[in-house]
Design an enzyme around this catalytic site. Structure first.
Site, PDB file in Angstrom:
ATOM      1  N   CYS B  86       0.815  -1.214   0.000  1.00 47.71           N
ATOM      2  CA  CYS B  86       0.000   0.000   0.000  1.00 47.71           C
ATOM      3  C   CYS B  86       0.847   1.263   0.000  1.00 47.71           C
ATOM      4  O   CYS B  86       0.708   2.128  -0.840  1.00 47.71           O
ATOM      5  CB  CYS B  86      -0.925  -0.002   1.207  1.00 47.71           C
ATOM      6  SG  CYS B  86      -1.651   1.590   1.535  1.00 47.71           S
ATOM      7  N   CYS B  91      -1.576   2.028  -2.917  1.00 45.21           N
ATOM      8  CA  CYS B  91      -2.518   3.137  -2.716  1.00 45.21           C
ATOM      9  C   CYS B  91      -1.873   4.508  -2.656  1.00 45.21           C
ATOM     10  O   CYS B  91      -2.359   5.451  -3.281  1.00 45.21           O
ATOM     11  CB  CYS B  91      -3.286   2.954  -1.415  1.00 45.21           C
ATOM     12  SG  CYS B  91      -3.663   1.273  -0.994  1.00 45.21           S
ATOM     13  N   LYS B  94      -0.062   5.716  -5.944  1.00 45.05           N
ATOM     14  CA  LYS B  94      -1.017   5.776  -7.064  1.00 45.05           C
ATOM     15  C   LYS B  94      -2.014   6.906  -6.882  1.00 45.05           C
ATOM     16  O   LYS B  94      -2.358   7.595  -7.817  1.00 45.05           O
ATOM     17  CB  LYS B  94      -1.717   4.427  -7.268  1.00 45.05           C
ATOM     18  CG  LYS B  94      -2.783   4.076  -6.283  1.00 45.05           C
ATOM     19  CD  LYS B  94      -4.181   4.129  -6.843  1.00 45.05           C
ATOM     20  CE  LYS B  94      -5.217   3.799  -5.792  1.00 45.05           C
ATOM     21  NZ  LYS B  94      -5.377   2.400  -5.510  1.00 45.05           N
ATOM     22  N   TYR B 180      -8.008  -3.213 -11.475  1.00 43.45           N
ATOM     23  CA  TYR B 180      -8.083  -1.806 -11.097  1.00 43.45           C
ATOM     24  C   TYR B 180      -6.703  -1.169 -11.149  1.00 43.45           C
ATOM     25  O   TYR B 180      -6.567   0.004 -11.493  1.00 43.45           O
ATOM     26  CB  TYR B 180      -8.794  -1.601  -9.746  1.00 43.45           C
ATOM     27  CG  TYR B 180      -8.026  -1.944  -8.498  1.00 43.45           C
ATOM     28  CD1 TYR B 180      -7.224  -0.993  -7.874  1.00 43.45           C
ATOM     29  CD2 TYR B 180      -8.119  -3.197  -7.911  1.00 43.45           C
ATOM     30  CE1 TYR B 180      -6.535  -1.304  -6.713  1.00 43.45           C
ATOM     31  CE2 TYR B 180      -7.439  -3.517  -6.762  1.00 43.45           C
ATOM     32  CZ  TYR B 180      -6.645  -2.563  -6.159  1.00 43.45           C
ATOM     33  OH  TYR B 180      -5.954  -2.865  -5.025  1.00 43.45           O
ATOM     34  N   VAL B 181      -5.670  -1.955 -10.871  1.00 44.36           N
ATOM     35  CA  VAL B 181      -4.312  -1.419 -10.960  1.00 44.36           C
ATOM     36  C   VAL B 181      -4.024  -0.965 -12.398  1.00 44.36           C
ATOM     37  O   VAL B 181      -3.499   0.123 -12.634  1.00 44.36           O
ATOM     38  CB  VAL B 181      -3.274  -2.483 -10.530  1.00 44.36           C
ATOM     39  CG1 VAL B 181      -1.864  -1.950 -10.702  1.00 44.36           C
ATOM     40  CG2 VAL B 181      -3.517  -2.935  -9.100  1.00 44.36           C
ATOM     41  N   ALA B 182      -4.426  -1.789 -13.355  1.00 42.63           N
ATOM     42  CA  ALA B 182      -4.192  -1.464 -14.765  1.00 42.63           C
ATOM     43  C   ALA B 182      -4.909  -0.178 -15.148  1.00 42.63           C
ATOM     44  O   ALA B 182      -4.310   0.726 -15.746  1.00 42.63           O
ATOM     45  CB  ALA B 182      -4.680  -2.622 -15.650  1.00 42.63           C
ATOM     46  N   GLU B 184      -6.177   2.203 -13.219  1.00 41.04           N
ATOM     47  CA  GLU B 184      -5.712   3.383 -12.491  1.00 41.04           C
ATOM     48  C   GLU B 184      -4.416   3.915 -13.102  1.00 41.04           C
ATOM     49  O   GLU B 184      -4.257   5.120 -13.311  1.00 41.04           O
ATOM     50  CB  GLU B 184      -5.498   3.056 -11.004  1.00 41.04           C
ATOM     51  CG  GLU B 184      -6.807   2.866 -10.251  1.00 41.04           C
ATOM     52  CD  GLU B 184      -6.625   2.443  -8.798  1.00 41.04           C
ATOM     53  OE1 GLU B 184      -7.569   2.580  -8.019  1.00 41.04           O
ATOM     54  OE2 GLU B 184      -5.519   1.955  -8.441  1.00 41.04           O
ATOM     55  N   HIS B 449     -26.327  20.844  -0.312  1.00 42.57           N
ATOM     56  CA  HIS B 449     -26.395  21.513  -1.601  1.00 42.57           C
ATOM     57  C   HIS B 449     -25.291  22.551  -1.725  1.00 42.57           C
ATOM     58  O   HIS B 449     -25.079  23.294  -0.800  1.00 42.57           O
ATOM     59  CB  HIS B 449     -27.767  22.176  -1.716  1.00 42.57           C
ATOM     60  CG  HIS B 449     -28.109  22.629  -3.095  1.00 42.57           C
ATOM     61  ND1 HIS B 449     -28.127  21.770  -4.173  1.00 42.57           N
ATOM     62  CD2 HIS B 449     -28.424  23.848  -3.573  1.00 42.57           C
ATOM     63  CE1 HIS B 449     -28.468  22.462  -5.252  1.00 42.57           C
ATOM     64  NE2 HIS B 449     -28.638  23.713  -4.922  1.00 42.57           N
ATOM     65  N   GLU B 454     -25.179  14.654  -2.774  1.00 46.52           N
ATOM     66  CA  GLU B 454     -26.617  14.817  -2.539  1.00 46.52           C
ATOM     67  C   GLU B 454     -27.442  14.062  -3.587  1.00 46.52           C
ATOM     68  O   GLU B 454     -28.614  13.773  -3.362  1.00 46.52           O
ATOM     69  CB  GLU B 454     -27.031  16.293  -2.497  1.00 46.52           C
ATOM     70  CG  GLU B 454     -26.940  17.019  -3.825  1.00 46.52           C
ATOM     71  CD  GLU B 454     -27.503  18.449  -3.784  1.00 46.52           C
ATOM     72  OE1 GLU B 454     -28.483  18.695  -3.086  1.00 46.52           O
ATOM     73  OE2 GLU B 454     -26.923  19.320  -4.472  1.00 46.52           O
TER      74      GLU B 454
END
Lengths: 612, 475
Positions: B86, B91, B94, B180-182, B184, B449, B454
């Site tokens: 990580c 993480c 990245k 997801y690594v690819a 990202e 808002h 929201e």
């Protein structure tokens, strides 16, 4: 059988029909609903439908009935009814144009007397409902009432500001509130992003300038499209929109005056007052002539230059924040506390971040006179101010003075005294019961003019919609004003939900509370080299109730985005234990709430020592 | 990853470096020393997020603990400090590089908001990489990337273990894989202005909601990332000028094609670091297909005194905060009074692609499989973030869906959010789902808002109704 209905049968999903066919179908159903005192959509074999028919027969009430299983377009009609009412099942029953629901609802309404009441109602008035004020709350109420089959009118009129600024349909939020302020806040954040970007390897010319005019034009263009969108949506829902000033002439009669002074009179069975608030002036020499307010700022045709912001409301701090973000010289003059009503520890942190980033604060001073030294765009104004604590006076010259000391309800010139609606003498606010009803039974009020209720767009929208459903639908759901989340879009955003620490102590007593807190350093700030002990998270838990979270506070980037979900969780009874047992999303700011382990009472150090 | 890091493709004869971080009664390093026989209450193999969390917790409970950690250099020779995937190659770097790419978009947006920035605008990889690496080194507090048996892959390819530590810009890059690594990595490389192509064999983001996944790739495609779908690489050759010539096969047509790149980044999946631990000798059962360690709800393996947490454990989400919490709870069960089990349901996560994708709970496919199409109701909406309007940005893929049980009060099973700041948006709702939120409760929550989050509390249109979920211009 008409050709469109034949097509409808081939493709039973109403949503997939061509728009004109859909419209025709909708008109047909509307006609049935409007022209029959009792209209029942049913299926011939449905036992519930049979019971309902028997009920109306026993009451001696005539009804019209459409058996959806015996007509060709039945399936499409059922889809369309679903679209109109959110109910798919049969029977689907309308009484005096009001959608009542299914058989259970009808029998409930019969027991409670609501059904008899609805059957007795007659329509001798021009409208079922007139809404005064076309802001977030008024529009939502009007549109919902129209959806429920009612004849509705909206009166909206913007009295020009002392500087002559005016705007289109949609009220404060869209024109001179949330929307333009968030966009200017975003513009200021992008200025910060430009600085950060160099640390992340981006390279471009050092000279970066901000152009007020091009920003304002872009923002006003967006607002223009929203104004247009609101008008279109009223037309689509069949709501009459009149750009006139409304004033009560009698219990059910209102006078509408256009900009040119032309008067028209309308009557309605019920009224909703949703006129909102406008900025307050100081009542000193030169204030209306030379100062501007948030009503003027967002469409100001020139850059305001060196600016004095008077006040410490969220409007004041937000405006001061983004103006400083464009590189302007900004001073905030504060009479007493920052962000009254908000958690004061958080408010002070908001202020101190602004101070560290170039906004000057003059605490405990109030302006006495404003003089014009030079005309121009902007001109030059001399401001004299005196201390609230002693005899000290100060003077300085600014290009612009922005007043943000509070807002007054627009309830003075509505003729409310004529019909006996009570108004709080001092605040101008209208007291209502928990169903938004004033002391005059057929007059209701929503939005910022309510006494003791949060002044927030989404609250007004929710209240307006639910009010319409209670008035004209079979709903009994009331607006829940508890645990309403909100966010102040200062340079460092502040999001909160539930109680401030002060209020929590008042309600629960200090010894029954545990406050967990920590400073945190957003990952994106590390490489950008920004302050590491500035962002702050705090929750207030009630020890007597299973450590239930009664207050949630976060100061950091994207506070609004973070707070929303936690507000939903607080609706579902969020406790400290649940926070501890929820996995964080890494690396975000929001995850800090899943690892809070230092209590304020322990006095332990919460500063970040460089590592995560 | 907690269990120690054996190599996916072991090279014989390499010396392992072991780091021992030992602690007794919370005093760091009290047990000191690396060699010889030591007696500990707990020996943690692997100094990643999960391992360290477990070790620290046990030490705080007064136990004598040692952590054994080593990092075998990647095939390209990249190695890093304590802290595991990580912090060093996951993480943290990245998200920082993702942010660098977002800043590039903000520079473009700034123009619409009145900021006058002179052209040209360029990006310096070296400067970014140094800044990111400096931050990672300042943190210093397993599981390795899998390389396929393809000619040239090992010699010329790099992995996510290397990309964050490259000194020079990777240039024109081919990213192989659809994890997801690819996505990202491909996302931020495109964002900082590099010519980037993703080669994927089948579907993107396997295991995630597929409607959301295809919106993610659709957005990337519309922002300049190129996709080679249904293709697999067959060989890589280094050309005399240093570029890499990649040959691939289109699985549909069976035809071969070829392209040249400066860098080939492998992100086809990760293998657990279990092979060299001699687990079979200890009697610890693993899944022969993926080498993951089989565990029960207590995190216990087939051998009662051996536990496994994090990415090496079979069927667990491969996420840092999950490993940390599992580690802490395990230590509390082993040495404290607690019996709390790790709840692996409703673990929220976010994919930091250019348009971020946050989710918690079940995907639509999982919900259908578990409860049946007839028993779920999916509420959804396309929305336009306010900030996109003035910046004239396309919001075609900003989309939210909430998967609920159909029967009132319509318990929320899953939430999927695609848009800016998805991570921040998702965290709070994860709590809501944990609290057993129903659709009705979420709808009764007042919005903040103007925010993107929201939109979640305004989801009115069900998929079943067939009504149009696109925005119609105004709120």
């Amino acid at each position: 059988m008409s050709p469109p209905e034949r097509r409808a049968r081939l493709s039973p999903r109403a949503a997939q029909l061509p728009p004109e066919t859909r419209e025709e179908l909708r008109r047909h159903l509307r006609g049935l609903i409007e022209n029959n005192r009792v209209m029942i959509f049913s299926k011939s074999y449905c036992p519930h439908s049979t019971r309902v028919k028997e009920l109306f027969s026993s009451l001696g009430v005539d009804y019209n009935i459409l058996e959806l299983d015996q007509v060709d377009a039945g399936a499409s009609m059922q889809e369309m009814l679903f679209e109109m009412t959110n109910q798919r099942t049969v029977p689907s029953i309308f009484v005096n144009k009001v959608h009542m629901g299914g058989s259970d609802r009808i029998f409930q309404a019969h027991q409670s007397g609501l059904l008899q009441k609805l059957l007795q109602e007659d329509s001798t008035y021009d409208y079922d409902l007139i809404v005064i004020g076309g802001g977030s709350g008024g529009l939502s109420c009007a549109k919902e009432a129209a959806t429920l089959g009612k004849k509705v009118m909206v009166l909206d009129f913007v009295v020009p500001s002392p500087r002559g600024t005016t705007w289109g349909l949609g009220g404060t939020c869209v024109n001179v509130g949330c929307i333009p302020k968030k966009l200017m806040h975003q513009a200021a954040l992008l200025g910060q992003a430009l600085l950060d970007s160099r640390k992340f390897g981006w390279e471009y010319s050092q000279q970066v300038k901000h152009n007020w005019e091009s920003m304002t034009e872009a923002i006003q263009n967006h607002i223009g499209s929203l104004n247009w969108g609101y008008r279109v949506s009223l037309r689509e829902k069949g709501v009459a929109y009149v750009n006139s000033y409304g004033e009560f002439m009698g219990q059910h009669k209102i006078k509408a005056t256009t900009r040119k002074g032309q008067e028209t009179f309308y009557t309605a069975a019920k009224f909703v007052i949703a006129t909102g608030e406008r900025p307050r002036y100081l009542g000193i020499q030169g204030d209306k002539e030379y100062c501007i307010t948030s009503d003027d700022l967002f469409s100001l045709p020139y850059c305001p230059g060196k600016t004095l912001v008077v006040g410490a409301s969220y409007v004041a701090l937000e405006c001061a924040g983004f103006l400083a973000g464009f590189g302007l010289d900004v001073t905030v003059m504060v009479r007493s506390v920052l962000l009254r009503g908000f958690d004061q520890e958080m408010a002070e942190k908001v202020g101190s971040y602004m101070e560290q980033h170039g906004v000057k604060f003059l605490r405990k001073f109030v302006p006495v006179t404003i003089q014009q030294l030079e005309k121009g765009s902007p001109g030059k104004l001399k401001v004299s101010a005196k201390s609230t604590e002693g005899a000290e006076t100060i003077e300085d010259v600014y290009n612009t003075v922005l007043l943000a000391i509070g807002r007054d309800s627009c309830t003075k010139k509505l003729g409310l005294e004529k019909i006996g609606v009570s108004v709080n003498e001092r605040s101008g606010k209208i007291p209502v019961n928990d169903a938004e009803q004033t002391n005059v039974p057929h007059i209701y009020a929503i939005g910022d003019i309510l006494e003791g209720k949060p002044e927030l767009t989404p609250v007004a929208i929710q209240a307006g919609k639910l009010l319409a459903r209670r008035l004209f639908g079979a709903s009994v759901e009331k607006c829940d004003y508890i645990n309403v989340p909100t966010t102040v879009f200062t340079p460092l955003e502040y999001g909160c939900c539930g109680l401030s620490e002060e209020k929590a102590i008042e309600v629960y007593k200090k010894e029954n509370l545990e406050v967990f807190h920590t400073l945190f350093w957003p990952l994106e700030w590390t490489v950008a080299g920004r302050d590491n002990n500035t962002c702050y998270a705090k929750i207030i838990c009630n020890k007597l109730d299973n450590d239930r979270v009664v207050g949630f506070h976060v100061l950091g980037p994207n506070a609004g985005e973070i707070t929303q979900g936690f507000a939903a969780a607080m609706k579902c009874g969020l406790t400290k234990q649940l926070l501890d047992h929820t996995v964080g999303i890494h690396p975000t700011c929001g995850e800090v709430f899943t690892t809070l382990d230092i209590t304020k009472s322990s006095g332990r150090d919460i500063t970040q020592k460089g590592c995560g | 990853a907690m269990a120690a890091m054996a190599r996916a493709l072991p090279r014989p004869g390499r010396r392992f470096r072991w780091r021992i971080w030992a602690s007794a009664g919370g005093v760091r390093g009290a047990a000191g020393g690396a060699a010889g026989q030591q007696d500990y209450d707990l020996l943690v193999i692997g100094g990643g997020s999960g391992g360290l969390a477990c070790a620290k917790e046990a030490a705080q409970l007064g136990r004598k603990v040692a952590v054994v950690d080593y990092v075998e250099p990647s095939p390209r020779g990249t190695k890093w400090g304590l802290g595991g995937t990580c912090v060093n190659v996951g993480c943290i770097p990245k998200k920082l590089m993702h942010y660098a790419a977002l800043l590039g978009h903000m520079i473009q947006d700034a123009h619409h908001y009145g900021w006058e920035v002179a052209q040209p605008i360029q990006h310096d990889w070296k400067k970014m990489a140094e800044a990111v690496q400096n931050h990672v080194k300042s943190l210093n507090w397993g599981h390795r990337v899998q390389l396929q048996d393809i000619e040239g892959a090992l010699e010329y390819g790099i992995t996510s273990d290397d990309i964050f530590w490259l000194k020079e810009s990777p240039g024109k890059t081919l990213v192989v894989g659809a994890s997801y690594v690819a996505l990202e990595c491909a996302g931020f490389l495109t964002g900082i202005g590099l010519d980037t192509t993703v080669m994927m064999r089948s579907i993107p983001l396997r295991g995630f909601d597929q409607q959301m996944s295809s919106l993610v790739t659709e957005h990337m495609e519309s922002h300049g990332t190129q996709f080679l779908r249904g293709c697999t690489p067959s060989r890589i050759r280094k050309l005399p000028d240093g570029q890499l010539q990649v040959t691939w096969e289109d699985r549909l047509s069976g035809k071969e094609d070829m392209g040249t790149f400066d860098t080939v980044l492998w992100a086809i999946g990760r293998v657990p670091e279990t092979r060299s631990l001699n687990l079979e000798k200890a009697g610890v059962n693993t899944n022969p297909k993926n080498q993951k360690i089989l565990v029960d709800s207590q995190e216990a393996t087939s051998v009662p005194h051996i536990y496994a947490i994090g990415d090496v454990a079979e069927g667990r989400p491969e996420l840092t905060p999950t490993a940390i919490m599992a580690g802490r709870l395990l230590a509390q069960r082993l040495f404290g009074q607690s019996s709390d089990l790790m709840d692996y349901n409703n673990v929220p996560t976010t994919v930091f692609t250019p348009l971020e994708y946050g989710c918690v709970g079940l995907s639509e496919e999982q919900a259908v499989a578990r409860h049946g199409q007839e028993n779920i109701e999916v509420y959804h909406a396309y929305y336009k973030p306010l900030e996109f309007t003035v910046a004239e940005k396309d919001a075609s893929q900003c989309y939210i869906k909430m998967v609920c049980l159909r029967e009132p009060p319509q318990l929320v099973l899953g939430l999927h959010f695609l848009g800016p700041n998805a991570g921040e948006v998702t965290q709070g709702f994860a709590l809501g789902i944990k609290c057993g939120a129903s659709y009705a409760q979420v709808m009764r929550t007042v919005g903040i808002h103007p925010t993107c989050s929201e939109e979640v509390v305004k989801l009115r249109i069900s998929k079943r109704s067939g009504l149009d979920p696109t925005v119609t211009g105004c709120g």
